[in-house]
Design an enzyme around this catalytic site. Structure first.
Site, mmCIF file in Angstrom:
data_model
loop_
_atom_site.group_PDB
_atom_site.id
_atom_site.type_symbol
_atom_site.label_atom_id
_atom_site.label_comp_id
_atom_site.label_asym_id
_atom_site.label_seq_id
_atom_site.Cartn_x
_atom_site.Cartn_y
_atom_site.Cartn_z
ATOM 1 N N SER A 44 0.835 -1.203 0.000
ATOM 2 C CA SER A 44 0.000 0.000 0.000
ATOM 3 C C SER A 44 0.866 1.247 0.000
ATOM 4 O O SER A 44 0.373 2.345 -0.206
ATOM 5 C CB SER A 44 -0.935 -0.007 1.210
ATOM 6 O OG SER A 44 -0.192 -0.157 2.391
ATOM 7 N N HIS A 89 -3.006 -3.743 -5.144
ATOM 8 C CA HIS A 89 -3.287 -3.262 -3.787
ATOM 9 C C HIS A 89 -4.735 -3.589 -3.411
ATOM 10 O O HIS A 89 -5.665 -2.936 -3.870
ATOM 11 C CB HIS A 89 -3.014 -1.749 -3.719
ATOM 12 C CG HIS A 89 -3.319 -1.142 -2.385
ATOM 13 N ND1 HIS A 89 -3.692 0.165 -2.231
ATOM 14 C CD2 HIS A 89 -3.306 -1.689 -1.137
ATOM 15 C CE1 HIS A 89 -3.906 0.409 -0.942
ATOM 16 N NE2 HIS A 89 -3.688 -0.699 -0.265
ATOM 17 N N GLU A 127 -6.578 -1.653 -6.479
ATOM 18 C CA GLU A 127 -5.745 -0.732 -7.254
ATOM 19 C C GLU A 127 -4.668 -1.559 -7.940
ATOM 20 O O GLU A 127 -3.961 -2.335 -7.285
ATOM 21 C CB GLU A 127 -5.094 0.310 -6.335
ATOM 22 C CG GLU A 127 -6.061 1.363 -5.817
ATOM 23 C CD GLU A 127 -5.395 2.433 -4.943
ATOM 24 O OE1 GLU A 127 -5.801 3.596 -5.029
ATOM 25 O OE2 GLU A 127 -4.476 2.109 -4.164
ATOM 26 N N ASN A 158 -5.240 6.103 -0.817
ATOM 27 C CA ASN A 158 -4.592 6.601 0.395
ATOM 28 C C ASN A 158 -4.144 8.051 0.228
ATOM 29 O O ASN A 158 -4.113 8.810 1.182
ATOM 30 C CB ASN A 158 -3.411 5.712 0.786
ATOM 31 C CG ASN A 158 -3.902 4.406 1.386
ATOM 32 O OD1 ASN A 158 -5.036 4.330 1.870
ATOM 33 N ND2 ASN A 158 -3.084 3.379 1.343
#
Ligand code: 3H9
Length: 707
Positions: free
Chosen positions: A429, A450, A462, A500
């Site tokens: 991540s 991800h 992702e 994120n």
């Protein structure tokens, strides 16, 4: 070309719907016209004693009304007419005067189910592709072709509202248990059984249905007083789930209630009126855009000119912790691939396999799979403390400790064990894929995948190509993610990727608000009212404070001051308050259940709740921080299109779907207004709010993300 064809065999008219040139059958104006004239003829034809209705598509019965048609409507009156016409057509089926049997295989949704409900008898295949339901609420509308009237009459108000108000789609076995279909049969004999039922009905036999639910069902569904209780609880549950942001569920409840309490005729009328009002709302438009964007994405290979994906039959997974075992269980449950799980110690491997199996056990418990399927799938899981079996894997996913050196060592080891065309994916991540690939002999076969936690439930993936990743690796990762049931979005190999990255300033701002005296539950409540499934503080607890801290450290290192880590978080992590997984974070958790706010957190952070900023300011600060970062990242090409950015935010952390995603929402607010808000906030709180170049330029040129 005609979509409807029929021939008469022994007094049974076998009608087949097959809309030419389309992958699924939908009910458009043209199809409606064909149905109308066909049923007129069938009614008149004395040789026809009964009708059997099938689909000509391989794996689809009818996907519903044609959504393209109702998005073209410009006003409520037109939409109301569309609904009334749909009701009329389906009523003409119900009143044909001859029995009709639907033989259902494949998706039977929305208007497709409404048509089937008007038939005399329904036989469905027990195939997993046979999905039955009324998903209209998911599009911001209600079942407008009589579904709000016929389903409650067939299965009772409680069971019908459960489906209608949530827009549920059920497997055929569940639909059979609920009484929506009369017979459940293997696909191979669907046609014969349907024709047989038509013959029996032609001979005068009539099905006798006992409504499921027993005495309790009678008390609650069978009389007006009981139903009032049902309506009351349904309304309460709608309010709690939608926070008043979605007009369709209360409208659907009203349509059902009107029909049951005042008769079918009044019910149809109200259903059409409410359909008309809903179909032209902004909420419905946004939800329909999401449907089409999601559908479009299913055909996207992840990069222009990408070749077809490799067929993955065997998956290797390195690291049997929470993520590794989650990926293993999901891969077996969703894609039925052979999984080999590898970790350094056999004890850990065993624990990982058990956790992966838990996912299958859960599916069995919820009757998503049969006992036979469960046994077959469990047998696909195996593990080892060496790389045996990896030689035959087409794809390996690593989910080891989040450390560059550790991951590079794993690449090295895995490459020695796998074949030359196999792909290595990292479930990182925070670490750049290009850095991980530096240790690889074949960096073109290295990619990031991800997953979000918990893997079995989170719908987003992702996919992150590194600098040297080749196109087949991209299309394989995307296609495999899709087989796992994920919405796979390709993002740029840059710190925090997309999700994120845009969450970081939002979470940080929540911590600033706490410092200024806002309360934990106060912030969360304001943001759930805005439309998020959970507020930012609960989200921190869910993600894990340690994980969030690590990600925010990476983003700070990459982007500097504006992403300075949230104040106070480090102290909490040091004190072992990692969030839900530790049983304590901002909230308390008992036996995995969230309890109230843990008030001792305030002292641990050295803050004092005193009311803090007003609700409106909380929203503006949190939302503007996120939209600003999303616009900036979009400008840097972190996602390929606004569509991808919006879908990733919706599926990744539940950005309110009725707002269409952060970029769509930024468009709705308008860049000029956003820039003005951000400048005002920057004046008060500093550079972290400085509007990004993308928004400034949009404000100057009056442009938007979506043309
Ligand atoms: C309704 O029924 C209202 C009524 O109550 C009242 C009316 C008065 N319309 O998803 P896929 C297209 S509302 C138009 O990739 P899959 C889709 O866009 C409707 N187009 O296939 C795509 O087009 P393209 C309630 C539709 O196998 C192609 O079909 N029904 C519709 O992965 C293939 O789709 C729903 O909400 C439609 N209704 O999944 C069901 N449905 O090839 C919506 C599909 O040009 N549909 N298309 O890109 C689905 O959930 C899935 O498409 C389905 C198939 C499960 C059926």
């Amino acid at each position: 070309m005609a979509a409807l064809k029929w021939q008469v065999e022994d007094g049974i008219a076998v009608v087949t719907l097959d809309v030419a040139g389309k992958p699924v059958n939908t009910i458009s104006a043209a199809v409606k016209a064909e149905f109308r004239s066909a049923f007129e003829e069938l009614a008149k034809d004395a040789s026809v004693k009964a009708v059997a209705l099938f689909s000509g598509k391989a794996d689809n019965f009818i996907a519903g009304a044609d959504i393209e048609e109702f998005v073209a409507l410009t006003n409520a009156a037109e939409a109301e007419r569309l609904s009334a016409e749909g009701q009329e057509l389906i009523n003409s089926v119900a009143q044909l005067g001859k029995p009709i049997v639907a033989g259902i295989h494949g998706a039977c949704l929305g208007g497709g189910l409404e048509l089937a409900l008007a038939c005399t008898y329904r036989v469905a295949s027990d195939h997993p592709k046979t999905q039955i339901g009324l998903p209209e609420i998911q599009l911001g509308i209600l079942p407008g072709a009589g579904g709000c009237q016929r389903l409650p009459r067939l299965i009772g108000a409680r069971a019908a509202l459960d489906i209608i108000l949530a827009g549920k789609v059920e497997r055929s076995a569940k639909a059979f248990r609920l009484g929506i279909v009369d017979e459940l049969v293997p696909q191979a004999i669907l046609r014969d059984i349907t024709l047989e039922a038509a013959r029996r009905l032609a001979g005068g036999w009539r099905p006798r249905r006992k409504r499921p639910g027993g005495f309790k069902g009678f008390l609650l569904d069978g009389n007006p007083l009981g139903r009032r209780i049902v309506y009351h609880f349904a309304a309460k549950s709608i309010a709690a789930k939608t926070g008043g942001n979605y007009p369709a569920p209360p409208a659907a409840l009203e349509a059902v209630r009107t029909g049951l309490e005042r008769g079918m005729k009044q019910g149809f009328k109200r259903e059409a009126q409410l359909f008309g009002q809903l179909a032209v709302t902004d909420v419905s438009r946004k939800l329909v855009q999401i449907f089409f964007a999601t559908t479009e994405l299913k055909k996207d290979r992840g990069a222009p000119n990408a070749p077809p994906p490799l067929a993955v039959q065997r998956l290797g997974i390195v690291g049997s912790g929470f993520m590794g075992s989650g990926i293993a269980g999901t891969a077996v449950a969703q894609a039925g691939v052979d999984v080999r799980l590898r970790d350094t110690e056999l004890g850990r491997v065993g624990a990982g396999l058990r956790a992966a199996r838990d996912i299958l056990d859960d599916r069995l418990k919820r009757r998503r799979i049969t006992k036979y399927e469960h046994t077959r799938l469990v047998a696909l899981l195996s593990g080892s403390d060496v790389y045996s079996g990896f030689g035959r894997a087409e794809l390996v996913i690593e989910a080891v400790f989040e450390d560059l050196q550790v991951k590079q060592n794993v690449v090295h080891e895995v490459e020695a064990a796998i074949g030359p065309t196999a792909i290595f994916a990292s479930n990182t991540s925070t670490i750049p894929i290009t850095r991980i690939a530096e240790a690889a002999k074949r960096p073109e076969r290295v990619i990031g995948m991800h997953f979000f936690s918990p893997v079995a439930r989170m719908p987003l993936l992702e996919v992150i190509p590194g600098a040297k990743t080749d196109l087949e690796t991209i299309s394989t990762a995307v296609a495999f993610g899709r087989r796992l049931g994920k919405t796979a979005i390709v993002v740029k190999d840059s710190p925090g990727f997309w999700v994120n990255r845009i969450l970081a300033p939002y979470m940080n701002e929540a911590a600033h608000l706490l410092r200024e005296g806002a309360s934990i539950d106060g912030i969360d409540e304001v943001m759930t009212a805005f439309g998020f499934p959970v507020g930012p503080i609960t989200l921190l607890d869910e993600v894990g404070l340690d994980v969030a801290q690590k990600a925010s450290g990476v983003l700070f290192a990459a982007f500097g001051e504006r992403l300075t880590p949230a104040p106070g978080l480090a102290e909490l992590v040091k004190a072992g308050r990692m969030g839900r997984k530790a049983g304590k974070g901002f909230y308390r958790y008992v036996d995995g259940k969230k309890k109230g706010v843990d008030h001792s957190v305030y002292a641990a952070m050295g803050v004092h709740p005193n009311g803090g900023p007003r609700a409106a300011e909380i929203v503006v600060r949190l939302v503007s921080a996120m939209l600003n970062e999303a616009a900036r990242a979009m400008g840097e090409g972190v996602v390929r299109s606004p569509r991808d950015g919006d879908l990733a935010a919706i599926y990744g952390f539940g950005f309110p779907p009725f707002r269409g995603g952060p970029l769509r929402h930024a468009d709705d607010l308008g860049a000029a207004r956003l820039v003005a808000d951000l400048e005002r906030l920057a004046g008060r709180f500093g550079a972290r709010f400085a509007p990004c170049e993308v928004l400034r330029e949009q404000a100057n040129r009056r442009t938007k993300f979506y043309a």
